[in-house]
Design an enzyme around this catalytic site. Structure first.
Site, PDB file in Angstrom:
ATOM      1  N   CYS A 268      -2.699   9.246   2.430  1.00 27.86           N
ATOM      2  CA  CYS A 268      -2.342   8.641   1.463  1.00 27.86           C
ATOM      3  C   CYS A 268      -3.149   8.646   0.095  1.00 27.86           C
ATOM      4  O   CYS A 268      -3.003   8.774  -1.033  1.00 27.86           O
ATOM      5  CB  CYS A 268      -1.960   7.530   1.239  1.00 27.86           C
ATOM      6  SG  CYS A 268      -3.176   6.300   2.493  1.00 27.86           S
TER       7      CYS A 268
ATOM      8  N   GLU B 160       0.788  -1.189   0.046  1.00 21.80           N
ATOM      9  CA  GLU B 160      -0.146   0.116   0.341  1.00 21.80           C
ATOM     10  C   GLU B 160       0.995   1.544   0.079  1.00 21.80           C
ATOM     11  O   GLU B 160       1.394   1.598   1.081  1.00 21.80           O
ATOM     12  CB  GLU B 160      -0.829   0.101   1.138  1.00 21.80           C
ATOM     13  CG  GLU B 160      -1.603  -0.839   2.095  1.00 21.80           C
ATOM     14  CD  GLU B 160      -3.073  -0.818   0.936  1.00 21.80           C
ATOM     15  OE1 GLU B 160      -3.706   0.149   0.434  1.00 21.80           O
ATOM     16  OE2 GLU B 160      -3.956  -1.496   1.864  1.00 21.80           O
TER      17      GLU B 160
HETATM   18  N1  LIG Z   1      -1.441   3.237   0.149  1.00 26.51           N
HETATM   19  C1  LIG Z   1      -1.917   3.105   1.357  1.00 26.51           C
HETATM   20  O1  LIG Z   1      -2.637   3.229   1.932  1.00 26.51           O
HETATM   21  C2  LIG Z   1      -1.001   4.366   2.110  1.00 26.51           C
HETATM   22  C3  LIG Z   1      -1.331   4.573   4.114  1.00 26.51           C
HETATM   23  C4  LIG Z   1       0.044   5.584   4.824  1.00 26.51           C
HETATM   24  C5  LIG Z   1       0.823   6.293   4.023  1.00 26.51           C
HETATM   25  N2  LIG Z   1       0.697   5.637   3.251  1.00 26.51           N
HETATM   26  C6  LIG Z   1       2.338   6.337   2.517  1.00 26.51           C
HETATM   27  O2  LIG Z   1       2.908   6.849   3.156  1.00 26.51           O
HETATM   28  C7  LIG Z   1       3.772   7.831   2.889  1.00 26.51           C
HETATM   29  C8  LIG Z   1       4.152   7.855   4.301  1.00 26.51           C
HETATM   30  O3  LIG Z   1       5.217   7.638   5.470  1.00 26.51           O
HETATM   31  P1  LIG Z   1       6.284   7.848   5.463  1.00 26.51           P
HETATM   32  O4  LIG Z   1       6.983   8.997   5.615  1.00 26.51           O
HETATM   33  O5  LIG Z   1       5.991   6.549   7.471  1.00 26.51           O
HETATM   34  O6  LIG Z   1       6.553   6.445   4.657  1.00 26.51           O
HETATM   35  P2  LIG Z   1       7.948   5.007   4.919  1.00 26.51           P
HETATM   36  O7  LIG Z   1       8.431   4.561   3.299  1.00 26.51           O
HETATM   37  O8  LIG Z   1       9.079   6.053   5.142  1.00 26.51           O
HETATM   38  O9  LIG Z   1       7.806   4.953   6.265  1.00 26.51           O
HETATM   39  C9  LIG Z   1       7.024   3.695   6.277  1.00 26.51           C
HETATM   40  C10 LIG Z   1       7.770   2.555   7.395  1.00 26.51           C
HETATM   41  O10 LIG Z   1       8.413   2.238   6.774  1.00 26.51           O
HETATM   42  C11 LIG Z   1       9.360   1.749   7.823  1.00 26.51           C
HETATM   43  N3  LIG Z   1      10.807   1.751   7.159  1.00 26.51           N
HETATM   44  C12 LIG Z   1      11.670   3.215   6.350  1.00 26.51           C
HETATM   45  N4  LIG Z   1      12.304   3.124   5.635  1.00 26.51           N
HETATM   46  C13 LIG Z   1      11.699   0.791   5.797  1.00 26.51           C
HETATM   47  C14 LIG Z   1      13.349   0.140   5.519  1.00 26.51           C
HETATM   48  N5  LIG Z   1      14.188   0.085   4.225  1.00 26.51           N
HETATM   49  N6  LIG Z   1      13.045  -1.485   5.893  1.00 26.51           N
HETATM   50  C15 LIG Z   1      11.810  -1.698   6.475  1.00 26.51           C
HETATM   51  N7  LIG Z   1      11.152  -0.968   7.568  1.00 26.51           N
HETATM   52  C16 LIG Z   1      11.258   0.409   6.982  1.00 26.51           C
HETATM   53  C17 LIG Z   1       9.971   3.341   8.589  1.00 26.51           C
HETATM   54  O11 LIG Z   1      10.324   2.817  10.001  1.00 26.51           O
HETATM   55  C18 LIG Z   1       7.647   3.328   8.876  1.00 26.51           C
HETATM   56  O12 LIG Z   1       7.626   2.101   9.945  1.00 26.51           O
HETATM   57  C19 LIG Z   1       3.482   8.707   2.805  1.00 26.51           C
HETATM   58  O13 LIG Z   1       3.885   8.355   0.511  1.00 26.51           O
HETATM   59  C20 LIG Z   1       1.699   7.518   2.048  1.00 26.51           C
HETATM   60  O14 LIG Z   1       0.936   7.428   0.553  1.00 26.51           O
HETATM   61  C21 LIG Z   1       0.219   4.783   2.175  1.00 26.51           C
END
Ligand SMILES: NC(=O)c1ccc[n+]([C@@H]2O[C@H](COP(=O)([O-])OP(=O)(O)OC[C@H]3O[C@@H](n4cnc5c(N)ncnc54)[C@H](O)[C@@H]3O)[C@@H](O)[C@H]2O)c1
Length: 439
Positions: free
Chosen positions: A220, A185
């Protein structure tokens, strides 16, 4: 057992004392208004109600098809993966991890859960509530770590399936690292199209305001671009959107800190857009004032930038205009009847097909747009919105085989189980059976 736990947990979340506790806890770590935070608690409560009683059992309903002879029949099962992982972002500290976690458990998996560490206290408390409601301690693991550590854990522990919710950058990295054993997602550059029939301008302006700026645009599903038919563009819609945006204030967090973009980065992006010929600032475009938000975060007034459609479509501009800015920021453009194919071309070129709204009650118009687009959660009709991920409809991207979903029985089954077919063939053999010639 999980039906009973869901029933008890739903009841607990319905108690004003408990729901207020979770709402305030969400507000402590994720900058959103009380009403927006309460929305998460409400959706989680309703979701748990939905999967009370025997509904968990029904999720794993199997089917049987008669075979070719007596004693033969095939059974199709929803089968668990076993060890699975869940990684979730900061913006929905309760709803996303709680719904995915329960889905993983419902389908018979053993999940390890990692929530963004900025906000993980909310799920820590929710897991305590689930334990209180009877969830065995050993049924899930919960880890607090940064992304790098989680990446290492995933590589070493090798879960059979990982559900990742977050940015496309990390999603694409994990898809490679985990050799495709992942469902996603990821980012949303979500669009709204206003059709030719202008009606209920106040209502549509209010939905635009909520879609673009609630939670300071950090959903998102937030409205990132609006394509307005010239009839709407000539109406009072934009000035009403401007009035509504001006009512948002820091005191009640109807506008607030942006966690992943600095003010400077958002203004720089805005200035790049403003260099495109014909573009202009419609409203906002200034930093918030009189606050103590640390400069590592962003603080921007709700902002809308007009960019002409033909400019958006130019190769040099397209990527810039369709970059997801996870903050109170949207692009507005207009189109004439004969330009609808150009609008559809713009949608087709986007890489993330998450949510969309087609605001019109003209059936032929709706059909044209829906038939030529792919977004997984698409609202259609005068009341269409881009945000809103209640537990009663599917929420997730489409058009990507890695795409996950959240909320409904279909989402749970798709993400958290695989199909297994067992073909029972117990005989008896026909009497007087003889070995036939080799084939
Ligand atoms: N499609 C959906 O349902 C949905 C819902 C909410 C947010 N989002 C998206 O999320 C983004 C914002 O959230 P964010 O800034 O927290 O995203 P992010 O990708 O920076 O982080 C998401 C999660 O992944 C973890 N993470 C980061 N690097 C990682 C790695 N290399 N391996 C494993 N885990 C890792 C982070 O600690 C966090 O828990 C936006 O792009 C938004 O559109 C999507």
């Amino acid at each position: 057992m999980l039906g009973d736990i869901s029933n008890k947990a739903a009841h607990m979340l319905s108690l004003p004392k408990v729901s207020d506790f979770f709402t305030r806890l969400i507000q402590r770590v994720a900058p959103k208004s009380y009403q927006q935070a309460l929305g998460e608690v409400y959706v989680t409560q309703k979701f748990l109600e939905n999967f009370s009683g025997d509904q968990v059992r029904f999720l794993a309903r199997s089917f049987a098809v008669p075979g070719n002879h007596l004693g033969q029949q095939s059974h199709g099962y929803r089968w668990p993966y076993g060890p699975v992982a869940i990684v979730t972002p900061f913006n929905f500290p309760l709803e996303i991890p709680a719904l995915q976690l329960m889905g993983a458990l419902y389908m018979g998996n053993k999940p390890i859960l990692k929530v963004d560490s900025k906000v993980s206290i909310v799920m820590e408390q929710m897991i305590r509530l689930l334990h209180h409601c009877g969830l065995p301690m050993e049924d899930l693991d919960f880890i607090n770590s940064d992304g790098k550590t989680m990446n290492k854990l995933l590589l070493e522990a090798n879960p059979r399936m990982t559900l990742f919710t977050g940015s496309s950058r990390v999603a694409d990295k994990l898809a490679v690292d985990l050799k495709g054993r992942i469902k996603l997602e990821d980012a949303g550059f979500d669009w709204k199209i206003l059709g030719p029939d202008v009606q209920e301008v106040d209502y549509v302006a209010w939905v635009c305001d909520q879609d673009a700026y609630a939670c300071s645009g950090q959903k998102c599903s937030a409205q990132s671009i609006v394509f307005m038919h010239e009839n709407w563009f000539k109406s009072s819609l934009i000035s009403r959107m401007k009035d509504l945006a001006a009512k948002r204030k820091l005191e009640d967090l109807t506008i607030g800190p942006v966690l992943t973009f600095t003010t400077e980065a958002m203004l720089e992006h805005m200035n790049k857009l403003l260099q495109i010929p014909g573009s202009e600032l419609l409203f906002g475009g200034k930093a918030l004032e009189n606050h103590s938000i640390p400069p590592i975060y962003g603080a921007l007034k709700p902002t809308a930038i007009y960019v002409p459609l033909e400019e958006i479509l130019k190769d040099g501009n397209y990527e810039l205009v369709t970059r997801e800015i996870f903050g109170p920021f949207q692009v507005v453009t207009d189109y004439k009847d004969n330009q609808l194919p150009r609008v559809l071309e713009a949608l087709e070129r986007m890489h993330a097909h998450l949510t969309a709204a087609v605001v019109s009650n003209d059936s032929l118009f709706l059909q044209e747009v829906i038939g030529k687009s792919v977004n997984g959660t698409t609202y259609a009709g005068l009341r269409a919105r881009t945000t809103g991920a209640p537990q009663n409809h599917w929420f997730g991207p489409a058009g990507d085989p890695r795409g996950a979903g959240i909320g409904t029985p279909e989402a749970i089954k798709l993400v958290w189980s695989c199909h297994r077919e067992i073909i029972y063939d117990i005989g008896p053999l026909p009497s007087h059976w003889e070995i036939p010639p080799a084939t």
